[in-house]
Design an enzyme around this catalytic site. Structure first.
Site, PDB file in Angstrom:
ATOM      1  N   ASP A  34     -21.564 -11.379  14.403  1.00 47.34           N
ATOM      2  CA  ASP A  34     -21.469  -9.929  14.226  1.00 47.34           C
ATOM      3  C   ASP A  34     -20.201  -9.397  14.901  1.00 47.34           C
ATOM      4  O   ASP A  34     -19.466  -8.580  14.341  1.00 47.34           O
ATOM      5  CB  ASP A  34     -22.735  -9.286  14.829  1.00 47.34           C
ATOM      6  CG  ASP A  34     -22.853  -7.838  14.443  1.00 47.34           C
ATOM      7  OD1 ASP A  34     -22.835  -7.559  13.225  1.00 47.34           O
ATOM      8  OD2 ASP A  34     -22.916  -6.996  15.353  1.00 47.34           O
TER       9      ASP A  34
ATOM     10  N   LYS B  85     -16.630  -7.702  13.366  1.00 45.95           N
ATOM     11  CA  LYS B  85     -15.961  -6.492  13.858  1.00 45.95           C
ATOM     12  C   LYS B  85     -14.514  -6.792  14.224  1.00 45.95           C
ATOM     13  O   LYS B  85     -13.607  -5.999  13.951  1.00 45.95           O
ATOM     14  CB  LYS B  85     -16.698  -5.932  15.077  1.00 45.95           C
ATOM     15  CG  LYS B  85     -18.059  -5.359  14.717  1.00 45.95           C
ATOM     16  CD  LYS B  85     -18.830  -4.905  15.956  1.00 45.95           C
ATOM     17  CE  LYS B  85     -20.199  -4.392  15.546  1.00 45.95           C
ATOM     18  NZ  LYS B  85     -21.094  -4.219  16.702  1.00 45.95           N
TER      19      LYS B  85
END
Ligand code: ADP
Ligand code: ASP
Ligand code: MG
Length: 839
Positions: free
Chosen positions: A702, A706
C-alpha cells in the site's frame, strides 16, 4: 365525409417510465389531455439495455435466471407501488416472464445478433411497460387498453433495424385502433416492436419507440405527436458533452432529421421520415409538463430562411465509432462510375455510408462508415475493385478507424458565407485535425471527420464559435449543480455518502448531489438526484450486505454498463468518484470519454502500469476533463495539492520523504510503547485501520503504491516492481490462510520485541518510510533519531516532507491524521467540491 376529431399521440420514453413515481406523473399528463389520443410506451428505464446484456450472456444459465428474476421483481414492484390490484395483469406479467425464461436456453451460445430470436427477446421490455401503463390508467379512471405493437406495426427490413410499412400499418391501425378511439378508449401501444409479413417479431432499432409514435401519428393523420423525454426538448448539442447546450424552441423537420441521422440520440434516426405536413412533433420534458419544449415543424422553411444571417447554425451532433475508407489511385482520374460501383458494393454488403468526399482531382474517394462494418466494407470494396487493384490503377483500399463525424446543421447555412471558415478556425484553435470534410449540396449540413478522441473538445469549441450557448431557449441542465456518481459503495463510499448527505442543505443548495451509486452487482440512479433520506436507506441496506441490484429500483449491471446507462442521461457537470480498490482504468477512460470529471480514492489506476496511468492522464487531457486524487496519498491531507502548487509557482521537488501509512505508523508507535506485535495488530484491526487482510498493509504494498503515485508526479518513471519494498509480514506466515495467520501472530512477537529494543538502545525509533526522488522509490523500515519529527509521530498520523529548490535546507513538512474512512472520505469530498465549485 364527416371529419374525425384530431388525434394526439403521446410517447413516453424510458426515463418517463423509470419507476412508480414517474409513471404517476405520466398518468397525470395523460389524464390532463381530454382529446382523442394514442399512447406509445417505451420500456422502463434501462430495461432494454438489460435485455441486450442478458441476450449476449445467456450462456450462463444461473446468472441469467437471476437477472430475469430481478427484472420480474422490478416490474412487479412497480405494479405494487402503483397500487394496481388487477388479477389479469398479474397473470399476463407472469405469463410474459415465463415466455422470457423459455427463450433463454435458445439464446445460449448464439452469436447471431440481431436475429429473429433476439428481436423477440428484446420486444418484452416495451411490451411489459405498455401493459403496466394500460392497467395503471384503468385503475385511475382513464379507460385504456393495451394493444400489442406487433398487432399494429407492420414492418420489413433487417432484424434489429426494421422499417415500418406505412400502408399495411395504416390498414392495421384503422382496424385495431379506430374502434377503440371511437369508444373513447385510450390505446396503449408498446414502441419499438413490429411484425414482419412472415409473422416474425421485429424491432425498429434502438430508440425505436420514437419511430412507432411518428408512424402511428402519420397513419392516423394525427395533429400532434408529443415525445416526452428527460430533456427540455431538442438541444443545440448533446448536453452530456456540451454542458451549456440550450433548448431550441422550434426547428424545421429537415434540420431535426439531419441531427437525428447524424447521431443526436434524442430522436431515432428515421423517426421523422414519416412526418407529413399538418402533423407537428413536439419534444417535451416529462418532468415539467407545462414547459413548451421543442416544436418540429414542416412548413416554415421560408421564414427560417429569412433569419439566415443571424443564426445560420442551429445545432451540432456527433457520431463516434466511425471509420473512413479511402479508395485512391491514379487510374481513377476521369474514369466514370467508380463512385457508383463503390456505393453499389457497399449497399450489397449492407453497409450504410454516412459521408462521402471526393477531391476534385478525382484521385481519391473517401466514405465514412460505422466501425462495426469496416471489415465487411473493406472486403466488399476489394472484391469490387479486384481488377483495378491488380492493374495498380487503384493503389489500395485504406481503412482508418477510431474517428468521429461531427455534423453542424442549420437551414440558414444555405447561402450564408463564412460558416465553414468559422467552423474550421474553431477547430484549428483547439488543435483538432480535420481528416475529411463533406458538405451536402443542400448546404443544410457541414460534416467534418476528426479523431474520435477529439470529439468532445471539438463539439464544445464549435458550440462556442457559433454562440449556440446564447440562444433564447434556456439551458438544458443546471450548471450550478454537479451530478456525482459513486463507483464503489464500500466503507469509504458509504462514509462519503453520509458526509455529503449531511452537508447543510444537501438537496437545496445542490451544489454537488449524488445521482448514482454503483457497486459490483449493479447500480441505483435518479437523474433528479438521490435524496438524503434515500441515500441513508441505501447505506443501511448495503451495510446489511444487500447488493445494490437487489434494492428497490436497483439495476443489475457491470460497472461499464452502469456508466454507459447513467451517462446516457443529460447530467449536469458529472463527476465519477472511484472509491473501489479495483483495476478500474477502462471504466474511468470510458467515463471521461462520456464527459465525466474524475475523483479517485482508489490508488490502483495511478499505481498500476505506467501505460495505464499515462492513458488515464491522456484521456483526461484530450477530453478536457479533470482528474483529482488527493485521497490516494495521505487521505485528507493536502499532499497532491501542495505538489501542484509548488510546481505552479515554479519550484521543483527534489525529494519526498514520508510516512504515508496510518496503519504501519500506528503499529510501530504502539510497539515502541511496549505493546506486543500481535496485540497491536489485532487492536488496529478492531479500530478499522487495516485492510480486511492486514497482510495487505504489512506487505508494504500500500505504501509502495503511494510512493509510486508521488514519484510519478515528480518525474519518476517505472513500475511498481521498480519500487524497493520491505515487507513486515513474518516470512513463514505469508501464504497461510488468514485465520491461521491471526492465530499464529504471537510467533513473531519475540523478534519484534528485540528489534524495537535494539533501536531504543541506539537512541532511535523504528518508522516505515517512503523515499521518492526522480530516480528512485523505496519503502521500508528505518531507524530514525528519537528526537526527529518523524519519531514524534503518534497514532495513525502521516508525515510528509518535501525537499525542493526553495525548501532545501529546511524541508516543507505536512503532518496529520492519515488513515480511516472519515478522513479519507473528507479528502474525496474536498476534491468533489473543488470540481463542483469551479466550472
Ligand atoms: P427516450 O426516453 O424518449 O428514449 P432518449 O434517452 O432516447 O429519450 O433521448 C434523450 C437523451 O438524448 C437525453 O437524455 C440526452 O442525453 C440525449 N441527447 C443527445 N443529443 C441531444 C440533443 N441535441 N438534444 C437533446 N437531447 C440530446
Ligand atoms: N426500449 C427501446 C430502446 O431502448 C425503444 C425506445 O426506448 O425507444 O431502444
Ligand atoms: Mg430513446
Amino acid at each position: 365525409m364527416k371529419s374525425l376529431p384530431a388525434i394526439h399521440v403521446h410517447k413516453f420514453g424510458g426515463a418517463a417510465l423509470a419507476d412508480a413515481e414517474a409513471i404517476r406523473r405520466v398518468i397525470a399528463i395523460i389524464a390532463g389531455d381530454d382529446r382523442q389520443k394514442v399512447i406509445v410506451a417505451s420500456a422502463m428505464l434501462g430495461v432494454t439495455d438489460e435485455l441486450v446484456v442478458m441476450a449476449h450472456t445467456a450462456g450462463n444459465a444461473e446468472s441469467s435466471s437471476a437477472a430475469i428474476d430481478a427484472l420480474q421483481q422490478k416490474h412487479v414492484g412497480v405494479v405494487r407501488a402503483l397500487g394496481i390490484d388487477d388479477k389479469l395483469l398479474r397473470a399476463e406479467l407472469a405469463k410474459m416472464f415465463e415466455e422470457l425464461k423459455a427463450l433463454f436456453p435458445r439464446l445460449a451460445g448464439r452469436h447471431d445478433f440481431p436475429s429473429a430470436l433476439s428481436d423477440q427477446f428484446l420486444s418484452y421490455g416495451d411490451r411489459l411497460a405498455a401493459r403496466i401503463l394500460a392497467a395503471a390508467l384503468n385503475t385511475t379512471g382513464t379507460r385504456a387498453q393495451f394493444v400489442d405493437g406487433i398487432e399494429v406495426i407492420r414492418a420489413d427490413g433487417p432484424h434489429g433495424n426494421a422499417t415500418p410499412d406505412i400502408e399495411q400499418t395504416m390498414a392495421a391501425a384503422i382496424e385495431v385502433l379506430r374502434p377503440l378511439l371511437d369508444h373513447g378508449i385510450v390505446p396503449v401501444v408498446p414502441g419499438f416492436v413490429g411484425r414482419s409479413r412472415e409473422g416474425e417479431i421485429l424491432t425498429l432499432g434502438r430508440g425505436g419507440s420514437d419511430l412507432t409514435a411518428t408512424v402511428l401519428g402519420r397513419v392516423l393523420g394525427a395533429r400532434e405527436v408529443v415525445l416526452w423525454k428527460d430533456v427540455p426538448g431538442l438541444l443545440t448539442a448533446d448536453p452530456r458533452v456540451v454542458p451549456d447546450a440550450r433548448l431550441i424552441p422550434t426547428l424545421h423537420v429537415r434540420e431535426a432529421s439531419e441531427l437525428a441521422y447524424y447521431g443526436a440520440k434524442v430522436l431515432h434516426p428515421r423517426s421523422l421520415i414519416a412526418l407529413e405536413p399538418g402533423t407537428r412533433i413536439v419534444i417535451r420534458p416529462y418532468a415539467n409538463p407545462s414547459a413548451d419544449g421543442t416544436e418540429i415543424v414542416v412548413e416554415r422553411e421560408r421564414r427560417q430562411g429569412a433569419r439566415r444571417t443571424r443564426r445560420p447554425v442551429k445545432a451540432l451532433t456527433a457520431i463516434s465509432g466511425q471509420t473512413l475508407v479511402t479508395i485512391a489511385g491514379n487510374g481513377m482520374v476521369g474514369v466514370p462510375g467508380v463512385a457508383a460501383r463503390a456505393f453499389g458494393a457497399l449497399e450489397r454488403a449492407g453497409v450504410s455510408v454516412s459521408l462521402i468526399s471526393q477531391a476534385s482531382s478525382e484521385h481519391s474517394i473517401c466514405m465514412g462508415i460505422p466501425s462495426t462494418a469496416s471489415d465487411v466494407a473493406a472486403a466488399a470494396l476489394r472484391e469490387a475493385f479486384a481488377a483495378e487493384l491488380a492493374r495498380h490503377e487503384i493503389d489500395a483500399i485504406e481503412v482508418r478507424p477510431d474517428l468521429a463525424t461531427i455534423a453542424v446543421v442549420g437551414l440558414g447555412m444555405a447561402g450564408t458565407p463564412g460558416v465553414a471558415a468559422r467552423l474550421f478556425s474553431a477547430l484549428a484553435d483547439e488543435e483538432v485535425n480535420i481528416v475529411a470534410i463533406a458538405q451536402g449540396a443542400s448546404e443544410l449540413n457541414i460534416s467534418v471527420v476528426i479523431e474520435g478522441s477529439d470529439a468532445a473538445k471539438a463539439q464544445r469549441a464549435i458550440h462556442h464559435a457559433f454562440r449556440l450557448g446564447k440562444i433564447g431557449g434556456g439551458t438544458a441542465v443546471h450548471p450550478e449543480h454537479a451530478d456525482v456518481v459513486l463507483l464503489g459503495f464500500g466503507q469509504i463510499g458509504r462514509e462519503l455518502t453520509m458526509q455529503m448527505a449531511h452537508r447543510s442543505a444537501y438537496s437545496a443548495d445542490g451544489q454537488a448531489r449524488i445521482v448514482g451509486v454503483v457497486d459490483r452487482s449493479g447500480y441505483i440512479f435518479d437523474a433528479r438526484g438521490l435524496s438524503a433520506k434515500r441515500l441513508e436507506a441505501l447505506v443501511d441496506a448495503k451495510t446489511a450486505r444487500t447488493p445494490l441490484s437487489s434494492v428497490r429500483r436497483g439495476v443489475r449491471a457491470t460497472a461499464d454498463e452502469a456508466i454507459a446507462a447513467i451517462t446516457s442521461h443529460a447530467l449536469s457537470r458529472p463527476i465519477l468518484v472511484d472509491v473501489t480498490a479495483g483495476d478500474t482504468v477502462p471504466v474511468l477512460v470510458r467515463a471521461i470519454e462520456r464527459g465525466m470529471d474524475i475523483v479517485l480514492a482508489n490508488k490502483r489506476p495511478l499505481a498500476g502500469s505506467e501505460t495505464d496511468a499515462r492513458m488515464l492522464a491522456e484521456a483526461a487531457s484530450s477530453h478536457d476533463r479533470r482528474l483529482l486524487h488527493e485521497a490516494t496519498v495521505g487521505a485528507g491531507l493536502p499532499i497532491i495539492d501542495t505538489i501542484q502548487k509548488l510546481a505552479e509557482s515554479g519550484d521543483q521537488i527534489l525529494r519526498i520523504e514520508g510516512s504515508p501509512s496510518g496503519t504501519l505508523g500506528y503499529l510501530l508507535s504502539e510497539m515502541g510503547r511496549g505493546t506486543a506485535f500481535s496485540v497491536a495488530l489485532k487492536t488496529a484491526m478492531q479500530l478499522g485501520y487495516t485492510e480486511p487482510d492486514p497482510r495487505d498493509d504489512l506487505s508494504g504494498m500500500d505504501v509502495a503504491r503511494k510512493a509510486l503515485i508521488l514519484g510519478r508526479l515528480i518525474g519518476f518513471s517505472g513500475e511498481i516492481s521498480d519500487v524497493e519494498v520491505e515487507s513486515l509480514v513474518p516470512a513463514p506466515l505469508g501464504e497461510v490462510p488468514l485465520e491461521v495467520f491471526l492465530n499464529r501472530l504471537s510467533d513473531a512477537d519475540a523478534d519484534w520485541e528485540q528489534r524495537i529494543r535494539e533501536a531504543r538502545e541506539a537512541g532511535t525509533v523504528l518508522r516505515y518510510r517512503a523515499t521518492v526522488t526522480k530516480r528512485e522509490a523505496r519503502v521500508g523500515i528505518v531507524a530514525v533519531d528519537a528526537k526527529s519529527s518523524l519519531a514524534s509521530l503518534a497514532g495513525t498520523d502521516n508525515h510528509f516532507s518535501f525537499t525542493t529548490r526553495r525548501y532545501r535546507a529546511n524541508p516543507l513538512v505536512i503532518t496529520g491524521p492519515g488513515a480511516g474512512a472519515a478522513v479519507t472520505a473528507a479528502g474525496v469530498l474536498n476534491d468533489v467540491l473543488k470540481l463542483a465549485g469551479s466550472r
